[in-house]
Structures are given as structure tokens and as C-alpha cells.
Design a protein around this motif. Structure first.
Motif, PDB file in Angstrom:
ATOM      1  N   GLN A 141      -3.378   7.705  -7.689  1.00 39.44           N
ATOM      2  CA  GLN A 141      -4.540   6.510  -7.035  1.00 39.44           C
ATOM      3  C   GLN A 141      -5.827   7.431  -7.148  1.00 39.44           C
ATOM      4  O   GLN A 141      -6.424   8.186  -6.258  1.00 39.44           O
ATOM      5  N   GLU A 183       7.717  -0.530  -3.154  1.00 39.72           N
ATOM      6  CA  GLU A 183       7.192  -1.474  -3.859  1.00 39.72           C
ATOM      7  C   GLU A 183       5.608  -1.107  -4.177  1.00 39.72           C
ATOM      8  O   GLU A 183       5.031  -1.537  -5.183  1.00 39.72           O
ATOM      9  N   THR A 184       4.859  -0.171  -3.575  1.00 36.29           N
ATOM     10  CA  THR A 184       3.323  -0.045  -3.472  1.00 36.29           C
ATOM     11  C   THR A 184       3.328   1.334  -4.088  1.00 36.29           C
ATOM     12  O   THR A 184       2.011   1.850  -4.221  1.00 36.29           O
TER      13      THR A 184
END
Length: 984
Positions: A542, A939-940
């Protein structure tokens, strides 16, 4: 009727329908003209073939100019009839007639009408080929100067009227006001483009005697600046004058729109950057108080023009160039979508070519101290710095590209430099420039762009390479106040989702907004390493979050030169820090709060395995020997422990140590901390209370339980502790304030807890949990050995004996340590009723499951089939069989299963499976705690983290890991049910 405006060039009217509609609108407007002279001139203009062809060409290509011609049809007729010079003279006369003390609304209207008419006049002169580039840009710049002067006079008049400034309302209001309005960039060089913003720096002379007792001077000039901006850029029914940009002032995010000369001079002397020096080359006072402007210009001369050859500037220029990543290899230039200002071979490269050489050599050669780009190229030739043919090439390219830029902006009065993406639209644009064949335009464009790129690349051919190579063909420019489009594209390619925020933050670094970047040397090195930093952070899962952590880390640094130099010399450190910032928010947060932790990376080989607890204890003791102050000793311990724990975290993140094995190392660090610190705590306590006679030191024995007892600590784990002592209760200490044994030991235990958990400037060591001591939070902090044994023999709950299976003596005199271990072994090897034991263990597990709902296996501990089921199974089996097989006792759950298998209590293959399951769960738990804490969602979650989880668990990929966990959980749960639940 004869007309003075005779076009030399006309746009190609390739759309007869659009041309007809434009003429039709003009004829409709003609009917509204009431003045016969205006009507006659306009009608004649529309009837004249030469005039009409120019208007038709404009109608086809420029909706904006078409609207203005229709709106100002009478004035347009005058332009054609009298010529562009006469039209401009009339505009200047109208501006001179504006009363700056008049009504604000009327002044705004007058300014906008003048700007509108000037824009129309200049466009006609440009399109028709009547004026060259210097005349066009000079006229646009003069419009800006004259309208600025009117706006400033009105703003000052309003300030005087409201008694905000102690000036006299007579004569020229600017003279004697101390106002210094610096025109920057293209306005400063009289090179404004057609739809340009105007870059201004607003200053005021706070040293004027008239302001000696005026306390609200800054506020007054800020309000006056706001009034000026309103007059210039507020959109009304009559349009706007110029958009104003005040962001080139010193540190625009933290300074007001107007700042004092004293503050500005201080900033430039102490923190001014080379790009600001380059920007100041074009600075010119407009609408300013002459003496104050002259004083500031004199003060700025040493800042802009260094007397000696400026090698630091050369290095900085080379760094900027390498960030731009211009290569001498042939540039791939595509006309569609080309940015003629910021793209390769564009206008900016010509300006940069001239300005950087002015910056380097201008201190020694005053001939180079000129503002205009063409003037600078000419001066460089005269100074022998540039060959004449090179300057001639660049001058021709500059004029061509500026012409293209202006024509783009005339279409809709937008500040754009990008050619159309659509080939048909590009062909249409070529016709606007007068090209019969669009191929001719494409050929000319390619020639000029390649010419500029070639000369620009040669300018820096001797520049050394960056210490860390960046990705090919990436532009990273962080000078000025605006986002560079190519830089935003590069940041996007690097992985950042909010490149504008990244660019603004980096510009803040270069402005010295943080302590780490306030020295010129720090900023120079930062310029060199910024591409490598951004590339490394961009590779993280990220990037935007990692970059924000990088910013917090830099913001916390007391200075930057040392660390930036280390990054520059050792690029691997950049990758280490990037992985901390990107993969381990917990470590990154700690690094941001305690940047001194970075010293641990520098002073140790961060990837070398840490020594055992005994060796680390000796190391910490040596550090503590350098002081005789208790508080300093606590700080030394906190720094040492923080460094070592941080080092373990880095090794996990860099895959040099798995999270499971790190549990042993984390526990060894805690052991070393307690063993080195405890004598200091006892010594400081004894200064006031003395010591108990005939008691070995340490007087207090420290017992570890839970994960710490099993040497399974993870990042951020609490320490579960119990304190024991062995001394007669009726003994009194020999200090100034004596205490009996019980009170002495309780107070001493509290002092140790405080030493371990109190937060200081160096942070805290550990959170301490004492709830596993006899009678929990109700019991005393420290108890006697006798009371401890009695409690466990008579009153302890089953869960307390389960906890005791993980007990480990961390610190105690050798003889006392043996007695404690014998006591614990005695308690654990008592024979117990299997059915009762199984029922109590199962009941406790059920209560725990109700209190801690586990919706995902990534909770690890409370998930059915997770760590807690494994721990309960191991502890039950140890308590069930230890009376017959005392060797099965082991505080480490994985080791306990292996011992249970060796004793024949479990089949060896089952014992190995359960032991391996513990390792897998602990690896997952340890990595998650270090990276995302309890916030893991497959999922993320970033792919890089999922890949790391699979790798640390020895799975091929994350999907495989999920299947492994599912099967493993089911087997563990069945095993727990078979050995515990079914036997109650």
C-alpha cells in the motif's frame, strides 16, 4: 473603407458550416449596434474579403474568440479599421482613466472590459501574423501589469479608507506604501502566454517609519492582497482579468499571502533552495513601491547570484536533471496528446537549459543576469557558454512551440499545453495554425521537439549517475509550486494512488518544512535519493500509506544529513526502511515516534542473528556501567531493548527470521532486560529502604508465565509475570525508612513493574500483566515461596495450574531458582482425576469461546482448531500424565507435543502434526501482529502480505495456505475433542 489590419496569415476555414454560423452571429450582433460609426466599420469589416477570411478562420477554430468578436463587434471593427497598435493605445488610455478610489464593482467591470478587448486585439495580431512572439507576450504581460497596478491602488485605497493602513489618500497610492509585488515566471520575464495565470509574491516593507507603531501591518496587507486577487480573478458577467497564483512565496502552506520583507529575506538567506534561486532570475517588481522594491532586489542579489562558481548548484541541477530522466537516445515523439510545455523537447526544457546555466555562471558574469529566455540564450552565446548555432536552434524552437501553445489556449481560453489526442482533431488544429497540409505541422513539431531534446540532453552529458538507478523514463520533478503532469504520471506508474499528495509532500521536504530538511546539504542529498525512496516505497503493498509513514519518520528526525548520506552511500538501507514502512505498520509507527531506533539499524548488522539471553544480558550490563544515575539507566535500557526488538521485527519483515522462531529471540531480549535492570531497581530501592539481611540478590525472583514463559513472545506482547521471595516475614530492612519483608517485597515488585512499563521520552519497555499471580488482581504483587506453594496445593483453580505448565524462572539467585523449579514441578506432577480435569478444561474452553467470538481463522488464537485449542490440549495432557511422565513438562507448546509423543502419550506422527500446527499458527499470528494487527481480511489484503503469509507457512501460495489452514483446524479441533471433551 480601407483597413489597417491586413492579415499575413489566416487559419484554414476547413468547416464552411462553422464559418457561416460565425458570420451569421456577427451580422445578428451588427443589428444591435446603435452608433452609426461603429456599425459602418463593423459592416465594412464583414464585407471586406481579407477581414472576412480571418474572421471565418477564427469562427471555425476558436469558440472563445468567436464569442468575443460577437460581443465586442464594434471594438473589433475598430481594430480592423485603425490597426492593432491603435487599439492597444485605446485600451491603455481606458485603463489610465480608471479611478482607483471609485466603486469596486465599476472598477472590476472596467478591468474586465479592458482585458477582454486586449485579449481580442492580441489574438488577432498573433493569428494574422502581424506581431512576433516578443510583441505578443510583451503585450499580454503589459495588460497584466497595468491591471495589477489599478487593482493594487484600489486595494490600498480601501485599506486606507478602513483605517487599516496609516497612509495618506492622495497621489499615487503605491508610492511610499512599502508594497513589493514581485512578478514571477513568465510575467516577470514579460513572456506571459495567452491564457496564463500570473505568479506573484506579495511582500511589504515592515521597516518603513510610517509603520513603526502599526501592529496590524501583516493583517492589513493580507486583506489588501485578498482585495487585489478578487479584482483580478473573480468571475463576473464580464469575465475575469487574470488568475493569480501566490504559491511561489516562501513556504506557501504555512505563510500568509503577504509576508514582510524581513521574513522573506530571512527565509531566502537560511532556507532558500536552488530552484527558488532559478525562479528569482525572472522576478521583477510590478505595481510596487520603488525604493522598497529596490532594497529587496539588492538584498536578494547575493542569494540569486553567487560570487564563486556554485558547485552545490551544479550538483543540484544535475540531480534535478537526473530526476527528469532525459536520455540522449532518440526521443519517441508523438504529436497526438503531446504536451508542448512539459513534454520531452518542450518549452520547459528550453527555459531550464538557459536558467540553470545562468544560475551556475551568473554570479561571475553579470551579462547573464537577464530575465527573458531569448535574452538569456543570447547572453550565454556572448559569454561563450553556448554555441551560437545551438542558441539559434533553441530560439527558433522556442518561438514555434510558444506559437503552438498560444493557439491551443485561444480555442477556449484555457491554460493548456496539450495537443489533441484525436488525429482528426490534431489535423483541424494544424489548420488553425495556417497549415494547408497537417503533415507539414507534424513534421515541424517533430523537428523542434527532437532539436530541443537533443541539445538539452547534451547539456548534462557529464552529470554522474544516481547512486540508485531509477526506473527508465520516469519524470520526477518537485520544484516550483505546481504539480508536474509527467511527474504525476510517473508516481502513478510507481504505484501511488494519490500522486498529487505525494508530490506536494516532497515539495514540502524540499522547502525545509521538516527539521530533517532545513539544511541546504540535507536538501541536496535528498534530491539525489528521492527517486530511489519513491521507487522503493512504491513497491510496497500500500504505497500511499507507506509514503505517509515515511513522511512521519522524516518529520520526527532531528536532522537529516547523516541518514540521507547513509541512504546515498548504502542503497540497501532504503529498501530496509521501505519494507518497514510498507509491511510493518507497527514497526513504522514505532519508528515514527522514536526515530532514534534507526540508529539500531546503523550500529548493528540488522540482519545478523541476535545472541542468546546470557550474552545479551552481558551486553546490556556493559551499557549500564557507563552511568551511575538510575533514571539514565532506565533510558539506556529502553533504548537498548527498543533497538533489539526493532531489529527482530526487521528480520521478520525481511524474511531472515520467521515469526515463530522470533518468539525465542523476543523472549531472550525480555530476559536480558529484566536480568540487567533488576539489580538497578533493587539498588535504587535500597537507597531509601535498605536491604533485608542475609538475603541473596536479586531479592525478588521473577517468574514468566503465558507466552513469555513458553518463549513464544511476538511483537508487542505483554509480559505475564509473578514475583516470589524467600525471606522470614518478621525481618526488617536496614535503610533510613525500613520495611518488613512483605511490604518490602511488594513495594520492590511495584518498582520493577514501574521500571518496565512506565513511559518516558524513550518510550516504554513492556506492558506487564500480573493477573496470573495467586488470587489474581486481588492478591499482593509479590508473595512468599511458602504462600505460593500453599495456594497451588490447596486453592488454585485448574486454569491456574494450566498456566503454571508454562512457568519459567527468569531471574533469581541460583539456589532459590532451583527451589522454585522444584516447587512448580511438585505442583504439576500431582496425580489428578482425569474425568474431573477434562471437565474443567472443557468448561473453561467453552467459556472462552463465548467471550471471544472468532469469525475468521486469521484471529488465530480463538479460532476453533487454532492456538488456544492446541494450548489447552497440550496443557491438559501434561497435567493428566505428568505424575507418571514428568519429562513431558515444557512451557513451549510445540516442544510439549514432541515430548508427549516421545513419552508414548501421543502417537509420534500425531505429536509431530500438532507441533507443526503450533509453528504454523504462531508464524501467521506473529507476522499479522507485526503487519496489520487484527485487521486482516483476505479479500482486501495486499497481495504482497498474502504471499509473505504463504511463504512463512511453507505453502506454495495463499490459496494453498487457506486450504492447509482449513484442514489443519479441523484436525486440531477433532484432536482436542478426542482427548479433552470426550473424556469429561
Amino acid at each position: 473603407m480601407s483597413y489597417s489590419l491586413i492579415p499575413r496569415i489566416v487559419p484554414i476555414a476547413i468547416d464552411s458550416e462553422a464559418a457561416g454560423i460565425g458570420l451569421e452571429r456577427c451580422h445578428e450582433r451588427l443589428a444591435d449596434l446603435t452608433d452609426s460609426a461603429d456599425a459602418d466599420r463593423a459592416a465594412g469589416m464583414l464585407d471586406d474579403a481579407g477581414c472576412r477570411s480571418l474572421i471565418e478562420g477564427i469562427a471555425v477554430h476558436s469558440p472563445y474568440l468567436t464569442r468575443e468578436i460577437v460581443r465586442e463587434l464594434a471594438f473589433t471593427g475598430a481594430i480592423f479599421a485603425d490597426g492593432v497598435d491603435a487599439a492597444m493605445a485605446r485600451i491603455w488610455s481606458d485603463l489610465d482613466a480608471v479611478d482607483p478610489r471609485g466603486d469596486t464593482a465599476q472598477i472590476m467591470k472596467s478591468l474586465r472590459v479592458a482585458k477582454r478587448r486586449a485579449a481580442l486585439t492580441i489574438a488577432l495580431a498573433d493569428i494574422a501574423g502581424l506581431w512576433n512572439l516578443i510583441e505578443v507576450t510583451g503585450a499580454i504581460s503589459e495588460v497584466a501589469e497595468r491591471t495589477l497596478a489599478v487593482s493594487w491602488r484600489h486595494a490600498l485605497a480601501e485599506a486606507i479608507r478602513r483605517k487599516k493602513l496609516p497612509l495618506i489618500d492622495e497621489g499615487d497610492l503605491i508610492e511610499g506604501s512599502g508594497l513589493v509585488c514581485l512578478a514571477m515566471g513568465k510575467l516577470g520575464a514579460r513572456e506571459l502566454n495567452y491564457s496564463s495565470d500570473i505568479d506573484l509574491i506579495v511582500l511589504f516593507d515592515d521597516t518603513l517609519p510610517v509603520y513603526a507603531d502599526h501592529w496590524e501591518l501583516r493583517h492589513a496587507f493580507v486583506q489588501a492582497t485578498q482585495t487585489m486577487v478578487k479584482l483580478m480573478e473573480e468571475r463576473t458577467a464580464d469575465g475575469y482579468v487574470f488568475r493569480t497564483d501566490l504559491r511561489l512565496r516562501p513556504d506557501p502552506s504555512s505563510t500568509p499571502p503577504a509576508i514582510s520583507l524581513t521574513a522573506a529575506e530571512t527565509y531566502y538567506e537560511s532556507m532558500g533552495q536552488n530552484w527558488e534561486r532559478a525562479a528569482m532570475i525572472k522576478a521583477r517588481a510590478v505595481a510596487s513601491d520603488g525604493p522598497s522594491a529596490a532594497d529587496f532586489a539588492s538584498a536578494m542579489t547575493p542569494f540569486i547570484w553567487r560570487r564563486h562558481l556554485d558547485f552545490a548548484a551544479i550538483q543540484d541541477v544535475h540531480s534535478i536533471k537526473r530526476q527528469i530522466a532525459v536520455h540522449r537516445k532518440a526521443a519517441v515523439v508523438k504529436a497526438e496528446g503531446q504536451n508542448v510545455k512539459l513534454g520531452r523537447g518542450g518549452i520547459r526544457e528550453i527555459e531550464f537549459f538557459a536558467q540553470t546555466q545562468q544560475l551556475i555562471w551568473g554570479g561571475r558574469d553579470a551579462r547573464l543576469r537577464v530575465r527573458g529566455t531569448e535574452d538569456a540564450l543570447k547572453a550565454l552565446v556572448e559569454a561563450g557558454r553556448v554555441r551560437e548555432e545551438v542558441a539559434s536552434d533553441l530560439k527558433l524552437s522556442y518561438r514555434f512551440l510558444r506559437k503552438v501553445e498560444h493557439r491551443l489556449q485561444m480555442i477556449e481560453d484555457k491554460q493548456t499545453q496539450e495537443l489533441p489526442q484525436d488525429p482528426a482533431a490534431l489535423d483541424r488544429f494544424a489548420a488553425f495554425l495556417g497549415y494547408e497540409d497537417p503533415k507539414g505541422f507534424r513534421g515541424d513539431l517533430a523537428h523542434h521537439l527532437h532539436t530541443v531534446a537533443y541539445h538539452y540532453g547534451r547539456l548534462f552529458e557529464e552529470a554522474p549517475a544516481l547512486s540508485v538507478p531509477t526506473r527508465e523514463a520516469g519524470s520526477l520533478v518537485f520544484t516550483g509550486s505546481e504539480d508536474d503532469p509527467d511527474t504525476l504520471k510517473t508516481l502513478k506508474q510507481l504505484g501511488f494512488t494519490d500522486p498529487s499528495a505525494v508530490a506536494e509532500t516532497v515539495r514540502g521536504w524540499h522547502r525545509g518544512r521538516t527539521r530533517a530538511t532545513r539544511s541546504e546539504r540535507a536538501r541536496q542529498i535528498l534530491t539525489e535519493i528521492t527517486p530511489a525512496l519513491l521507487e522503493a516505497v512504491g513497491r510496497m503493498p500500500q504505497p500511499d500509506q507507506a509514503f505517509r509513514r515515511l513522511d512521519r519518520f522524516l518529520d520526527a528526525l532531528p536532522s537529516g544529513v547523516q541518514i540521507f548520506s547513509l541512504f546515498h552511500a548504502n542503497p540497501n538501507l532504503i529498501q530496509v526502511v521501505a519494507e518497514i514502512l510498507g509491511m510493518a505498520p507497527s514497526l513504522a509507527g514505532q519508528l515514527g515516534r522514536e526515530p532514534a531506533l534507526f540508529e539500531g539499524i546503523l550500529t548493528h548488522d540488522v540482519l545478523q542473528p541476535l545472541p542468546d539471553a546470557a550474552t545479551m544480558t552481558k551486553e546490556l550490563v556493559r551499557h549500564l556501567e557507563a552511568t551511575d544515575d538510575y533514571e539514565l539507566a532506565l533510558d539506556v535500557t529502553r533504548r537498548w531493548t527498543g533497538d533489539r526488538r526493532f531489529q527482530v521485527g526487521v528480520q521478520i519483515i525481511r524474511s531472515h527470521l520467521d515469526a515463530d522462531r522470533a518468539g525465542t529471540t523476543y523472549s531472550d531480549v525480555a530476559d536480558a532486560t529484566i536480568n540487567a535492570l533488576l539489580p538497578w531497581v533493587e539498588k535504587d530501592f535500597a537507597r531509601r529502604h535498605g536491604r533485608l539481611p542475609d538475603i541473596e540478590t536479586p531479592a525478588l525472583a521473577v517468574i514468566a508465565l503465558g507466552k513469555y514463559g513458553g518463549r513464544e513472545l511476538s511483537y508487542g506482547s505483554d509480559l505475564d509475570l509473578v514475583f516470589l521471595y524467600d525471606a522470614p516475614l518478621d525481618t526488617e530492612s536496614d535503610g533510613d525508612k525500613p520495611l518488613y519483608t512483605s511490604a518490602y517485597m511488594i513495594r520492590l515488585g511495584q518498582r520493577l513493574i514501574s521500571a518496565l512499563s512506565a513511559k518516558t521520552a524513550e518510550g516504554a519497555l513492556y506492558e506487564v500483566d500480573m493477573r496470573l499471580r495467586p488470587t489474581g488482581n486481588k492478591g499482593p504483587v509479590a508473595i512468599s515461596m511458602e504462600a505460593f506453594q500453599k495456594y497451588h496445593d490447596e486453592d488454585a483453580w485448574t486454569w491456574e495450574r494450566m498456566a503454571l505448565t508454562r512457568a519459567r524462572v527468569v531471574a533469581a539467585p541460583e539456589g532459590f531458582k532451583g527451589r522454585i523449579e522444584d516447587c512448580i514441578r511438585h505442583i504439576l506432577t500431582q496425580k489428578r482425576d482425569p474425568k474431573t480435569l477434562a471437565g474443567e478444561v472443557a468448561d473453561m474452553r467453552e467459556r472462552t469461546a463465548k467471550e471471544h467470538k472468532a469469525d475468521s481463522p486469521w484471529t488465530v488464537k480463538h479460532w476453533r482448531g487454532g492456538l488456544l485449542d492446541l494450548e489447552f490440549t497440550a496443557q491438559f495432557l501434561q497435567l493428566r500424565h505428568a505424575h507418571e511422565h514428568p519429562n513431558v513438562l515444557d512451557g513451549n507448546t510445540a516442544n510439549a507435543f514432541l515430548k508427549l509423543g516421545a513419552a508414548g502419550i501421543l502417537p509420534e506422527d500425531e505429536a509431530a502434526f500438532l507441533s507443526n500446527s503450533v509453528h504454523i499458527w504462531r508464524n501467521i499470528q506473529g507476522l499479522l501482529r507485526l503487519t496489520v494487527g487484527n485487521e486482516f481480511d483476505p479479500e482486501t489484503a495486499p497481495e504482497a502480505l498474502k504471499t509473505r503469509l504463504a511463504k512463512t507457512s511453507r505453502a506454495i501460495d495463499f490459496n494453498t495456505l487457506e486450504r492447509v489452514i482449513e484442514k489443519m483446524s479441523a484436525v486440531v479441533m477433532r484432536t482436542y475433542d478426542r482427548y479433552v471433551v470426550s473424556r469429561r
